[in-house]
Design an enzyme around this catalytic site. Structure first.
Site: not given
Ligand code: AMP
Ligand code: TRP
Length: 328
Positions: A124, A207, A210
């Site tokens: 980040k 990965k 967003k």
């Molecule tokens: P976040 O949007 O970063 O708060 O992520 C919320 C949840 O989604 C967490 O458990 C992350 O590990 C999972 N997550 C976010 N991006 C991915 C991705 N590209 N593939 C799999 N899991 C994801």
């Protein structure tokens, strides 16, 4: 929590959170949301605590109006993705001020060196260089540790990008217990077997998230279906024209296979057999159809509930259940 209150928690807790920083992606769904719904069906003796991690969202700049809308969207999407409201304790992190308080305690027993090693922070920082990096972004994993330890959660289902934070949570919980007496349960991570890391469609070495690649490589759960089809059809692949799984040499095809496999429950072997002799266009159409089928269901459920009373009702009930636990 004191022991008396702990004794009032009859059932073990599965807990997780998602940041309301934009519309959740297909990565969020396959890595987290889908898994919650499945676990909720399987682990009938557990309570499911899920919160919208709004305090985590403000570690990077946010537009207050958009943040408010995103909080509601995320809550509605959880419900649209199949979590049963009756067995779900859904709440907003910022409505329970003990998260921030215990976060401070966790900061006080963590070391600069261990936070500096967190890869999510390093990534980040690399992306936000021009905007300034907040100190809260640096201490974010200590707040995440507090989120989990506060409820004595037994299992924490997350995608594999959060494993390092989970390890730190375990270290901090153990350190606290050793120094001040046995206080916190040490949680275990539950990583989805399939789909724990969905990659960007335009750069399958990164990965899906967003803020990548002007979002061309990212599928949002509330995106128009035509746009989703286009993104999948223009996903980066290779010149081999053979559908087989090889994460190192064929990251694009392997990522599409992971998506297809998570949606259809077919193994990689079965998928390879299904597409023998087919070109990538045919394969991509099948993947797009599977994604569109899923998102058609999720979007129609979401539209049904987003403007109704259900979201408020579930959030109000959630906070009522959670406040007495965190207050003592
Ligand atoms: P976040 O949007 O970063 O708060 O992520 C919320 C949840 O989604 C967490 O458990 C992350 O590990 C999972 N997550 C976010 N991006 C991915 C991705 N590209 N593939 C799999 N899991 C994801
Ligand atoms: N840090 C997590 C993410 O970026 C979100 C989160 C915050 C979380 N607190 C949590 C996940 C506690 C599980 C448990 O995805």
């Amino acid at each position: 929590m004191n022991t008396e209150v702990k004794q009032n928690i009859k059932r073990p807790i599965v807990l997780s959170g998602v940041k309301p920083t934009g519309i959740p992606t297909l990565g969020n769904y396959l890595g987290a949301l889908k898994n919650f719904a499945k676990l909720q069906n399987e682990m009938t003796n557990y309570d499911f605590y899920i919160f919208v991690a709004d305090l985590h969202a403000i570690t990077v700049p946010q537009n207050p109006k958009e943040l408010k809308q995103n909080i509601r969207n995320v809550a509605a999407l959880y419900l649209a993705c199949g979590l049963e409201p009756e067995r779900l304790v859904l709440f907003l992190q910022s409505e329970v001020h003990e998260h921030a308080e215990l976060g401070y305690v966790m900061q006080s027993i963590s070391y600069m060196g261990e936070l500096e090693r967190m890869t999510q922070f390093k990534d980040k920082v690399a992306k936000n260089m021009t905007q300034g990096v907040t100190s809260a972004l640096f201490t974010y994993p200590t707040l995440m540790a507090a989120d989990i330890l506060l409820y004595d959660a037994k299992y924490v289902p997350v995608g594999d990008d959060q494993m390092q934070h989970l390890e730190l949570t375990r270290d901090l919980g153990t350190r606290f217990n050793n120094r001040f007496g046995n206080t916190f349960n040490i949680p275990e991570c539950l990583v989805t077997k399939q789909g724990s890391r969905i990659m960007d469609l335009q750069d399958p070495t990164k990965k899906m998230s967003k803020s990548e690649n002007e979002n061309k490589g990212c599928i949002f759960l509330l995106e128009p279906l035509n746009s989703i089809k286009k993104k999948i059809k223009s996903a980066v692949t290779d010149s081999e024209a053979s559908v087989h799984y090889d994460k190192v040499n064929k990251p694009g095809i392997s990522n599409l296979m992971t998506i297809y496999s998570s949606l259809t429950n077919k193994s990689f072997k079965e998928i390879e057999a299904e597409f023998v002799g087919c070109n990538y266009g045919t394969f991509k159409t099948k993947v797009a159809d599977a994604v569109v089928e899923l998102l058609t269901k999720i979007q129609s459920k979401y539209n049904e509930i987003v403007n109704g009373d259900l979201v408020n009702k579930v959030l109000d009930e959630g906070i009522k259940k959670v406040l007495p636990l965190s207050k003592n």
